[in-house]
Scaffold this motif. Structure first.
Motif, mmCIF file in Angstrom:
data_model
loop_
_atom_site.group_PDB
_atom_site.id
_atom_site.type_symbol
_atom_site.label_atom_id
_atom_site.label_comp_id
_atom_site.label_asym_id
_atom_site.label_seq_id
_atom_site.Cartn_x
_atom_site.Cartn_y
_atom_site.Cartn_z
ATOM 1 N N MET A 187 -26.514 14.653 -5.121
ATOM 2 C CA MET A 187 -27.352 14.641 -3.927
ATOM 3 C C MET A 187 -26.913 15.769 -2.999
ATOM 4 O O MET A 187 -25.756 16.183 -3.041
ATOM 5 C CB MET A 187 -27.206 13.309 -3.174
ATOM 6 N N HIS A 208 -26.468 10.526 4.976
ATOM 7 C CA HIS A 208 -27.391 9.578 5.597
ATOM 8 C C HIS A 208 -26.872 8.144 5.424
ATOM 9 O O HIS A 208 -26.933 7.334 6.350
ATOM 10 C CB HIS A 208 -28.793 9.738 4.986
ATOM 11 N N ASP A 243 -30.164 7.504 -2.939
ATOM 12 C CA ASP A 243 -30.726 8.459 -3.897
ATOM 13 C C ASP A 243 -31.624 9.428 -3.147
ATOM 14 O O ASP A 243 -32.458 9.006 -2.351
ATOM 15 C CB ASP A 243 -31.524 7.715 -4.973
ATOM 16 N N ASP A 244 -31.448 10.720 -3.412
ATOM 17 C CA ASP A 244 -32.243 11.728 -2.726
ATOM 18 C C ASP A 244 -33.633 11.900 -3.328
ATOM 19 O O ASP A 244 -34.483 12.548 -2.727
ATOM 20 C CB ASP A 244 -31.514 13.077 -2.709
ATOM 21 N N GLU A 245 -33.890 11.316 -4.483
ATOM 22 C CA GLU A 245 -35.217 11.402 -5.098
ATOM 23 C C GLU A 245 -36.041 10.222 -4.602
ATOM 24 O O GLU A 245 -35.903 9.094 -5.076
ATOM 25 C CB GLU A 245 -35.101 11.401 -6.613
ATOM 26 N N TYR A 246 -36.924 10.506 -3.648
ATOM 27 C CA TYR A 246 -37.692 9.481 -2.947
ATOM 28 C C TYR A 246 -38.437 8.562 -3.908
ATOM 29 O O TYR A 246 -38.391 7.336 -3.771
ATOM 30 C CB TYR A 246 -38.667 10.141 -1.964
ATOM 31 N N CYS A 268 -31.160 4.807 1.458
ATOM 32 C CA CYS A 268 -30.715 6.005 2.176
ATOM 33 C C CYS A 268 -30.944 7.206 1.258
ATOM 34 O O CYS A 268 -30.832 7.098 0.036
ATOM 35 C CB CYS A 268 -29.250 5.910 2.556
ATOM 36 N N SER A 269 -31.209 8.356 1.870
ATOM 37 C CA SER A 269 -31.647 9.523 1.106
ATOM 38 C C SER A 269 -30.526 10.428 0.601
ATOM 39 O O SER A 269 -30.783 11.315 -0.204
ATOM 40 C CB SER A 269 -32.624 10.354 1.935
ATOM 41 N N ASN A 270 -29.313 10.238 1.078
ATOM 42 C CA ASN A 270 -28.173 11.019 0.587
ATOM 43 C C ASN A 270 -26.887 10.393 1.131
ATOM 44 O O ASN A 270 -26.938 9.445 1.916
ATOM 45 C CB ASN A 270 -28.286 12.510 0.966
#
Length: 126
Positions: A59, A36, A8-11, A31-33
């Motif tokens: 993402m 990644h 997920d790109d939303e930290y 993982c951020s996207n």
């Protein structure tokens, strides 16, 4: 102990989910996207067996749906349950994107745990 991958790109959302799941006894990687996640899967997690993947749909760099296709084409992950997460319904043919469940954002802790517990249990041994 079960191991869960969150992409997920939303930290803040990813860390909140991580905290909830770790409190339940799961080991969690984030993982951020999609890009990644592929990099980590090939380098950092190559020997890791995930019992569940929680995958955001929207993402940057690589969407969750694109990552889903890559994962289903990889023999290491083609049988791992994947739960998609998004703030709107997904309007694609599930036959082309085989996911196991869907969480509509925002979701509460109870809903998250209900879905996760259908696929993994904190007391199972790896």
């Amino acid at each position: 102990m079960s191991t869960i991958l969150i992409v997920d790109d939303e930290y803040d959302i990813a860390q909140a989910i991580r905290g909830i799941l770790e409190d339940e006894g799961h080991h969690v990687e984030v993982c951020s996207n999609g890009r990644h996640a592929l990099q980590c899967i090939n380098e950092k997690f190559s020997d890791t067996t995930f019992q569940l993947i929680l995958l955001d749909v929207m993402m940057p760099f690589m969407s969750g749906l694109d990552l889903l296709k890559h994962l289903r084409d990889d023999k290491r992950f083609n049988q791992v349950p994947i739960v998609l997460m998004n703030n709107t319904e997904i309007k694609v043919n599930p036959a082309n994107y085989p996911w196991n469940d869907f969480l509509r954002k925002p979701f509460d802790c109870k809903t998250l745990l209900k879905v996760v517990n259908r696929f993994v249990h904190a007391d199972q041994e790896s």
